[in-house]
Design a protein around this motif. Structure first.
Motif, PDB file in Angstrom:
ATOM      1  N   ASN A 219      32.101  54.661  46.139  1.00 50.97           N
ATOM      2  CA  ASN A 219      31.803  53.999  47.403  1.00 50.97           C
ATOM      3  C   ASN A 219      33.066  53.074  47.291  1.00 50.97           C
ATOM      4  N   ALA A 220      33.772  52.914  46.044  1.00 46.13           N
ATOM      5  CA  ALA A 220      34.829  52.002  46.001  1.00 46.13           C
ATOM      6  C   ALA A 220      35.896  52.838  45.195  1.00 46.13           C
ATOM      7  N   GLY A 221      37.322  52.852  45.280  1.00 53.24           N
ATOM      8  CA  GLY A 221      38.049  53.650  44.423  1.00 53.24           C
ATOM      9  C   GLY A 221      39.402  53.104  44.472  1.00 53.24           C
ATOM     10  N   THR A 222      40.299  53.993  43.994  1.00 53.91           N
ATOM     11  CA  THR A 222      41.711  53.717  44.007  1.00 53.91           C
ATOM     12  C   THR A 222      42.454  53.377  45.444  1.00 53.91           C
ATOM     13  N   TRP A 223      41.670  53.896  46.324  1.00 49.62           N
ATOM     14  CA  TRP A 223      41.943  53.610  47.738  1.00 49.62           C
ATOM     15  C   TRP A 223      41.428  52.506  48.232  1.00 49.62           C
ATOM     16  N   THR A 224      40.690  51.652  47.643  1.00 50.77           N
ATOM     17  CA  THR A 224      40.097  50.500  48.020  1.00 50.77           C
ATOM     18  C   THR A 224      40.240  49.216  47.207  1.00 50.77           C
ATOM     19  N   GLY A 225      39.976  48.145  47.374  1.00 55.24           N
ATOM     20  CA  GLY A 225      39.759  47.087  46.450  1.00 55.24           C
ATOM     21  C   GLY A 225      38.828  47.261  45.431  1.00 55.24           C
TER      22      GLY A 225
END
Length: 497
Positions: free
Chosen positions: A369-375
């Motif tokens: 739900n978050a990752g390297t593509w998000t903050g």
């Protein structure tokens, strides 16, 4: 299985340094059959050799050419064309009012085109509304037995299957009432049983093991089979001809034999996040039949127990994917092979609800739900798991066929080392940097932030998963040895007992 949003990054890092790069493609945790069953009472009921004879006229319903054409009612004895397989969606015993699919010898489904109003055929590869019938006893309710008079009603329009004049020609699906032409005597039920569970009657614990951490044979002594019910080997991808590639056959044999010795089932997992380029082309029209045969051959030749499908490309799914899954189930289920799927809300628009509910069980990728593509943020919280489980219950999936996916990894943002400002990090590597990390889900230290699942959250999720169909792990390689009291798998096992 890895979420496709982070697939490309992980593929670059993992595949650049590890062997079998052609098979590298992350997937996020995947997908009772009965190979993974919990309660037999809710397992799909599969009955082969069933026949229907018109009460008026005494003619057997038959699928011309054993499937692929019209349904007729001309035969005076039940031969191959007049024997069918019933797939009872409701499970348990075959009872009046159950919704069913009916397949001919070719594996094609009975279909009332447009929901009824025209001739019936046995020429569909789909499991949609037009292929769904309700079986109803003429009198009474409850379990249906040989010799009972039944009717078949289309679910979409309520029309009844009708052998005009009691038989002698084409069978239609436009009967307005359960009358003489619609009355059928059922036989062949004596051999019908709920397929026996191919796993012990315990909560499923499904672990994914990728093929980029060394040979599978090398993992035989490191995987604690006593705490698992299934291992999904990731990922099987198609070669230029759609034949599955995963690992050398001798390597697979060593691992599968060791798992079977401990009562653990082994499935190949198809695709993975980012692997769709080597799977999706083969389930297109013109190639899908051969591809399904290749999959079944792979499972049989490697002595495996079922098939996990982890396609994470919703824009490349749709109707062709639904047809692919229907054909795969039609070939796999009669052989006792469960077909499972890794799913997630973000990609659910890529498959129909009918297809979703047709899997023997699903594994929810409740992470990323978050990752390297998000903050920085929580990538796999307890509340996110609760929300995901509720979503699939509301989709009509039986609770005991819903398996909760959990991560044995986390994400780093900020000063992640090696010049990286964000990265995917295995749980055991987080502990190597921060020995007390097992007691939390979040770390802020040295200019970096980490989100993962520690022991307390993992125990809570395992307790939650026990109320459903079990728990799934992406990925087993991320854990410490279960001899350590900081092992996540050990924590899961303790909470499930």
């Amino acid at each position: 299985m890895l979420h496709s949003k982070r697939s490309s990054l992980f593929l670059r890092t993992a595949c650049a340094t590890l062997f079998l790069t052609s098979a590298c493609s992350p997937a996020s945790g995947s997908s009772d059959e009965q190979g993974d069953a919990t309660a037999a009472a809710s397992s799909p009921l599969l009955i082969s050799g069933v026949s229907f004879k018109t009460v008026l006229g005494g003619r057997y319903v038959g699928a011309q050419n054993n499937g692929g054409g019209a349904v007729i009612a001309t035969a005076t004895s039940a031969q191959a064309w007049e024997k069918f397989t019933i797939d009872d969606i409701n499970g348990g015993a075959l009872e009046s009012g159950d919704s069913i699919f009916i397949t001919a010898g070719t594996g094609q489904y009975f279909q009332a085109a447009n929901g009824g109003g025209s001739s019936l055929n046995a020429a569909s590869w789909n499991r949609q509304g037009w292929e769904t019938f309700r079986i109803v006893k003429q009198s009474g309710s409850g379990v249906i037995a040989n010799g009972d008079v039944v009717g078949l009603q289309t679910v979409t329009t309520g029309n009844w299957v009708s052998a005009e004049n009691g038989g002698g020609g084409t069978v239609f699906a436009y009967g307005g009432a359960f009358g003489d032409w619609e009355r059928l005597t059922i036989s062949g039920l004596s051999g019908g049983t709920t397929p026996p569970p191919t796993t012990p009657p315990q909560t499923r614990v499904v672990g994914y093991l990728p093929n980029w951490y060394g040979s599978y044979a090398s993992w035989v002594g490191r995987v604690d089979f006593s705490k698992l019910t299934h291992v999904n080997l990731a990922f099987a991808l198609g070669d230029a001809n759609g034949r599955l590639q995963l690992a050398p056959s001798s390597d697979l044999a060593t691992f599968v034999n060791a798992a079977h010795a401990k009562g653990v089932k082994v499935f190949p997992s198809l695709c993975g996040g980012g692997g769709d380029g080597q799977i999706t082309p083969f389930y297109q029209p013109g190639k899908v039949d051969a591809f399904v045969d290749h999959i079944i051959d792979f499972v049989v030749s490697n002595n495996m127990d079922g098939i996990d499908v982890d396609v994470e490309a919703p824009d490349r799914m749709g109707a062709v994917y639904d047809t692919f899954i229907a054909k795969l189930i039609a070939k796999a289920r009669p052989r006792g092979f469960p077909v499972t799927a890794a799913v997630s809300q973000w990609m659910q628009y890529g498959m129909s609800d009918t297809t979703l509910r047709s899997f023997d069980f699903i594994t929810i990728m409740s992470y990323d739900n978050a990752g390297t593509w998000t903050g920085a943020g929580e990538h796999s919280s307890y509340q996110q798991a609760v929300t995901a489980l509720s979503y699939y219950v509301n989709k009509g999936v039986a609770r005991d066929r819903i398996v909760l996916g959990v991560p044995f990894y986390g994400y780093c943002w900020g000063n992640c080392g090696n010049g990286q400002s964000s990265s995917y990090v295995l749980y055991k590597d987080i502990l190597a940097k921060f020995p007390s990390a097992a007691n939390a889900d979040w770390i802020s230290a040295n200019g970096a932030q980490y989100s993962y699942n520690g022991l307390a959250t993992m125990r809570s999720k395992a307790t939650l998963a026990k109320q459903y169909g079990g728990i799934m792990i992406w990925e087993l390689a991320g854990d410490l040895s279960t001899s350590s009291d900081q092992s996540l798998l050990r924590a899961i096992d303790g909470s499930l007992r």
